[in-house]
Scaffold this active site. Structure first.
Site, PDB file in Angstrom:
ATOM      1  N   ASP A   1      43.303  49.130  42.481  1.00  0.00           N
ATOM      2  CA  ASP A   1      43.868  48.063  41.650  1.00  0.00           C
ATOM      3  C   ASP A   1      44.448  48.665  40.373  1.00  0.00           C
ATOM      4  O   ASP A   1      43.714  49.180  39.538  1.00  0.00           O
ATOM      5  CB  ASP A   1      42.774  47.047  41.287  1.00  0.00           C
ATOM      6  CG  ASP A   1      43.330  45.874  40.503  1.00  0.00           C
ATOM      7  OD1 ASP A   1      43.741  44.893  41.159  1.00  0.00           O
ATOM      8  OD2 ASP A   1      43.389  45.947  39.263  1.00  0.00           O
TER       9      ASP A   1
ATOM     10  N   LYS B   1      50.583  44.879  39.174  1.00  0.00           N
ATOM     11  CA  LYS B   1      50.763  43.604  38.457  1.00  0.00           C
ATOM     12  C   LYS B   1      52.003  43.640  37.576  1.00  0.00           C
ATOM     13  O   LYS B   1      52.332  44.691  37.003  1.00  0.00           O
ATOM     14  CB  LYS B   1      49.532  43.307  37.590  1.00  0.00           C
ATOM     15  CG  LYS B   1      48.206  43.514  38.305  1.00  0.00           C
ATOM     16  CD  LYS B   1      47.008  43.087  37.480  1.00  0.00           C
ATOM     17  CE  LYS B   1      45.712  43.545  38.136  1.00  0.00           C
ATOM     18  NZ  LYS B   1      45.334  44.935  37.781  1.00  0.00           N
TER      19      LYS B   1
ATOM     20  N   HIS C   1      50.318  39.204  35.955  1.00  0.00           N
ATOM     21  CA  HIS C   1      49.124  39.715  35.271  1.00  0.00           C
ATOM     22  C   HIS C   1      48.453  38.634  34.416  1.00  0.00           C
ATOM     23  O   HIS C   1      47.223  38.513  34.424  1.00  0.00           O
ATOM     24  CB  HIS C   1      49.529  40.928  34.418  1.00  0.00           C
ATOM     25  CG  HIS C   1      48.424  41.878  34.134  1.00  0.00           C
ATOM     26  ND1 HIS C   1      48.621  43.224  33.954  1.00  0.00           N
ATOM     27  CD2 HIS C   1      47.086  41.693  33.976  1.00  0.00           C
ATOM     28  CE1 HIS C   1      47.469  43.828  33.708  1.00  0.00           C
ATOM     29  NE2 HIS C   1      46.517  42.911  33.711  1.00  0.00           N
TER      30      HIS C   1
ATOM     31  N   LYS D   1      35.581  50.076  37.839  1.00  0.00           N
ATOM     32  CA  LYS D   1      36.259  51.289  37.354  1.00  0.00           C
ATOM     33  C   LYS D   1      35.220  52.308  36.906  1.00  0.00           C
ATOM     34  O   LYS D   1      34.241  51.962  36.230  1.00  0.00           O
ATOM     35  CB  LYS D   1      37.163  50.932  36.173  1.00  0.00           C
ATOM     36  CG  LYS D   1      37.755  52.131  35.425  1.00  0.00           C
ATOM     37  CD  LYS D   1      36.932  52.550  34.222  1.00  0.00           C
ATOM     38  CE  LYS D   1      37.444  53.838  33.590  1.00  0.00           C
ATOM     39  NZ  LYS D   1      36.547  54.321  32.506  1.00  0.00           N
ATOM     40  N   SER D   2      35.421  53.562  37.260  1.00  0.00           N
ATOM     41  CA  SER D   2      34.628  54.640  36.677  1.00  0.00           C
ATOM     42  C   SER D   2      35.400  55.941  36.810  1.00  0.00           C
ATOM     43  O   SER D   2      36.104  56.147  37.798  1.00  0.00           O
ATOM     44  CB  SER D   2      33.265  54.786  37.362  1.00  0.00           C
ATOM     45  OG  SER D   2      32.562  55.862  36.774  1.00  0.00           O
TER      46      SER D   2
ATOM     47  N   ARG E   1      28.981  57.833  39.457  1.00  0.00           N
ATOM     48  CA  ARG E   1      29.080  56.360  39.441  1.00  0.00           C
ATOM     49  C   ARG E   1      30.092  55.850  40.458  1.00  0.00           C
ATOM     50  O   ARG E   1      29.904  54.774  41.033  1.00  0.00           O
ATOM     51  CB  ARG E   1      29.484  55.892  38.043  1.00  0.00           C
ATOM     52  CG  ARG E   1      28.395  56.075  36.999  1.00  0.00           C
ATOM     53  CD  ARG E   1      28.960  55.736  35.646  1.00  0.00           C
ATOM     54  NE  ARG E   1      27.959  55.756  34.600  1.00  0.00           N
ATOM     55  CZ  ARG E   1      28.252  55.622  33.301  1.00  0.00           C
ATOM     56  NH1 ARG E   1      29.518  55.473  32.920  1.00  0.00           N
ATOM     57  NH2 ARG E   1      27.292  55.629  32.414  1.00  0.00           N
TER      58      ARG E   1
ATOM     59  N   ASN F   1      28.733  53.108  42.983  1.00  0.00           N
ATOM     60  CA  ASN F   1      29.327  51.771  43.080  1.00  0.00           C
ATOM     61  C   ASN F   1      29.814  51.455  44.496  1.00  0.00           C
ATOM     62  O   ASN F   1      30.051  50.298  44.829  1.00  0.00           O
ATOM     63  CB  ASN F   1      30.490  51.637  42.092  1.00  0.00           C
ATOM     64  CG  ASN F   1      30.033  51.716  40.649  1.00  0.00           C
ATOM     65  OD1 ASN F   1      28.846  51.573  40.357  1.00  0.00           O
ATOM     66  ND2 ASN F   1      30.979  51.945  39.739  1.00  0.00           N
TER      67      ASN F   1
HETATM   68  N1  NAP Z   1      43.665  41.335  35.603  1.00  0.00           N
HETATM   69  C1  NAP Z   1      43.166  41.642  34.435  1.00  0.00           C
HETATM   70  O1  NAP Z   1      43.537  41.090  33.398  1.00  0.00           O
HETATM   71  C2  NAP Z   1      42.106  42.701  34.361  1.00  0.00           C
HETATM   72  C3  NAP Z   1      41.388  42.897  33.164  1.00  0.00           C
HETATM   73  C4  NAP Z   1      40.396  43.890  33.158  1.00  0.00           C
HETATM   74  C5  NAP Z   1      40.143  44.644  34.296  1.00  0.00           C
HETATM   75  N2  NAP Z   1      40.888  44.434  35.428  1.00  0.00           N
HETATM   76  C6  NAP Z   1      40.658  45.235  36.660  1.00  0.00           C
HETATM   77  O2  NAP Z   1      39.270  45.260  36.954  1.00  0.00           O
HETATM   78  C7  NAP Z   1      38.828  46.617  37.020  1.00  0.00           C
HETATM   79  C8  NAP Z   1      37.386  46.732  36.588  1.00  0.00           C
HETATM   80  O3  NAP Z   1      37.194  46.182  35.309  1.00  0.00           O
HETATM   81  P1  NAP Z   1      36.896  47.064  33.994  1.00  0.00           P
HETATM   82  O4  NAP Z   1      37.439  48.403  34.190  1.00  0.00           O
HETATM   83  O5  NAP Z   1      37.364  46.285  32.817  1.00  0.00           O
HETATM   84  O6  NAP Z   1      35.320  47.063  33.887  1.00  0.00           O
HETATM   85  P2  NAP Z   1      34.057  47.361  34.828  1.00  0.00           P
HETATM   86  O7  NAP Z   1      34.482  47.884  36.149  1.00  0.00           O
HETATM   87  O8  NAP Z   1      33.192  46.131  34.765  1.00  0.00           O
HETATM   88  O9  NAP Z   1      33.304  48.485  33.992  1.00  0.00           O
HETATM   89  C9  NAP Z   1      33.835  49.758  33.775  1.00  0.00           C
HETATM   90  C10 NAP Z   1      32.947  50.471  32.734  1.00  0.00           C
HETATM   91  O10 NAP Z   1      31.614  50.562  33.234  1.00  0.00           O
HETATM   92  C11 NAP Z   1      31.218  51.931  33.359  1.00  0.00           C
HETATM   93  N3  NAP Z   1      30.554  52.057  34.657  1.00  0.00           N
HETATM   94  C12 NAP Z   1      31.128  51.982  35.895  1.00  0.00           C
HETATM   95  N4  NAP Z   1      30.205  52.115  36.856  1.00  0.00           N
HETATM   96  C13 NAP Z   1      29.004  52.275  36.241  1.00  0.00           C
HETATM   97  C14 NAP Z   1      27.697  52.467  36.710  1.00  0.00           C
HETATM   98  N5  NAP Z   1      27.425  52.525  38.013  1.00  0.00           N
HETATM   99  N6  NAP Z   1      26.694  52.581  35.776  1.00  0.00           N
HETATM  100  C15 NAP Z   1      26.954  52.521  34.470  1.00  0.00           C
HETATM  101  N7  NAP Z   1      28.206  52.337  33.961  1.00  0.00           N
HETATM  102  C16 NAP Z   1      29.223  52.222  34.838  1.00  0.00           C
HETATM  103  C17 NAP Z   1      32.503  52.752  33.285  1.00  0.00           C
HETATM  104  O11 NAP Z   1      32.246  53.996  32.637  1.00  0.00           O
HETATM  105  P3  NAP Z   1      32.826  55.424  33.131  1.00  0.00           P
HETATM  106  O12 NAP Z   1      34.242  55.253  33.569  1.00  0.00           O
HETATM  107  O13 NAP Z   1      32.687  56.258  31.899  1.00  0.00           O
HETATM  108  O14 NAP Z   1      31.911  55.891  34.250  1.00  0.00           O
HETATM  109  C18 NAP Z   1      33.396  51.866  32.415  1.00  0.00           C
HETATM  110  O15 NAP Z   1      33.100  52.097  31.045  1.00  0.00           O
HETATM  111  C19 NAP Z   1      39.826  47.346  36.102  1.00  0.00           C
HETATM  112  O16 NAP Z   1      39.808  48.740  36.286  1.00  0.00           O
HETATM  113  C20 NAP Z   1      41.114  46.681  36.514  1.00  0.00           C
HETATM  114  O17 NAP Z   1      41.557  47.204  37.751  1.00  0.00           O
HETATM  115  C21 NAP Z   1      41.846  43.479  35.480  1.00  0.00           C
END
Ligand code: NAP
Length: 282
Positions: A46, A76, A109, A233-234, A239, A243
């Site tokens: 994504d 997006k 988006h 995301k990581s 991780r 995940n």
């Molecule tokens: N459509 C939209 O408006 C929108 C908005 C936000 C996000 N998104 C999409 O959703 C995806 C995921 O959301 P997100 O990136 O905001 O947040 P997320 O996936 O909820 O969290 C990512 C964060 O958590 C940490 N993390 C990941 N796995 C972990 C684990 N097993 N244990 C501990 N910490 C962990 C990562 O750190 P490290 O990377 O340092 O490991 C990073 O700091 C995005 O990448 C994007 O594709 C879309």
């Protein structure tokens, strides 16, 4: 390890329920992160024009040795490109950056209801062109609230395949999810672990300890059993693997209910509110 389920979309296509998100991954680090995720087994990425890393996504997929058809790719539309001609140019740019001749899924988006004279309808009609010409196998929206979805239903032809919205245990977003369930729109849950914000929650850690899993795995499993698509995301190799390992255990109904009860409503929202968000990244 059980494999990732495919969920049916309303247009006959399917989408892998677990993917890999690349928001906030630096452009120069994206290809390696994507290659690593594909090596672990992820087959769904994504991205977005606004993340500035579409090229890295394409490069990572090419470096993996997998065929393009084996990986589900979402991007997006940029907030600055909602007018039809701009959207057409932006979509061409996305395909060029990725280096592919189609995407599996292309999303608006943000609805940006306070910009463009409140017109996201002509933007969606332009998305319908990309769907009809086959360069977007599916089209959908992101951050659409129920009135925005209702307006598309009343004024346009193609029902969005997905709505990608903020969902995690502190913002369960039931109203928008419920609209999707009623109208055949799959919910994609962004920030599924609230960027780490739910991982210290005692309810979640207690369930994780009982099951011998991590808090992140329990939270991701909660999403999967609720039927939403997720793409954590990581950039941390351990991780990325952790995940992915969420298909060899199950939460019971009590676990699911206890995690769902952590909902804080609007107080749990970590990102912008879709009704007022009006930012156009440079
Ligand atoms: N459509 C939209 O408006 C929108 C908005 C936000 C996000 N998104 C999409 O959703 C995806 C995921 O959301 P997100 O990136 O905001 O947040 P997320 O996936 O909820 O969290 C990512 C964060 O958590 C940490 N993390 C990941 N796995 C972990 C684990 N097993 N244990 C501990 N910490 C962990 C990562 O750190 P490290 O990377 O340092 O490991 C990073 O700091 C995005 O990448 C994007 O594709 C879309």
């Amino acid at each position: 390890m059980s494999s990732v389920p495919d969920l049916a979309l309303n247009n006959g296509q399917t989408i892998p329920q677990l993917g890999f998100g690349v928001f906030q991954i630096k452009p120069e680090e994206t290809a390696e992160a994507v290659r690593r995720a594909l090596e672990v087994g992820y087959r769904h990425i994504d991205t977005a024009e606004a993340y500035r890393n579409e090229k890295g996504v394409g490069d990572g997929i090419r470096a993996s040795g997998l065929d393009r058809s084996e990986v589900y790719v979402t991007s997006k539309l940029h907030n600055g490109s909602h007018r039809p001609d701009d959207a057409r140019a932006a979509f061409d740019g996305t395909l060029q950056a990725l280096g592919f001749d189609y995407v599996d899924l292309f999303l608006i988006h943000w609805p940006l209801p306070t910009l463009y004279d409140g017109d996201f309808v002509s933007t969606w009609q332009t998305m319908e062109e990309f769907y009809r010409d086959g360069r977007a196998r599916s089209i959908g929206v992101s951050n659409f609230q129920t009135p925005h979805l209702g307006r598309l239903a009343a004024e346009t032809e193609v029902v969005p395949a997905v709505n990608q919205i903020e969902v995690h245990p502190y913002l369960t977003n039931e109203e928008v999810r419920g609209y999707g369930q009623q109208h055949g729109i799959v919910t994609e849950a962004w920030s599924p672990i609230a960027q780490g914000g739910v991982l210290d929650d005692p309810t979640i850690t207690a369930i994780a300890d009982r099951l011998g899993k991590s808090a992140a795995q329990v939270t991701l499993r909660w999403h999967v059993q609720r039927g939403d698509v997720i793409f954590p995301k990581s950039t941390t190799p351990a991780r990325i693997k952790e995940n992915f390992e969420i298909f060899d255990f199950e939460l019971d109904d009590t676990d699911i209910a206890m995690i769902s009860a952590l909902d804080k409503g609007e107080d749990g929202r970590t990102g912008a509110h879709p009704d007022t968000f009006a930012f156009i990244p440079s």
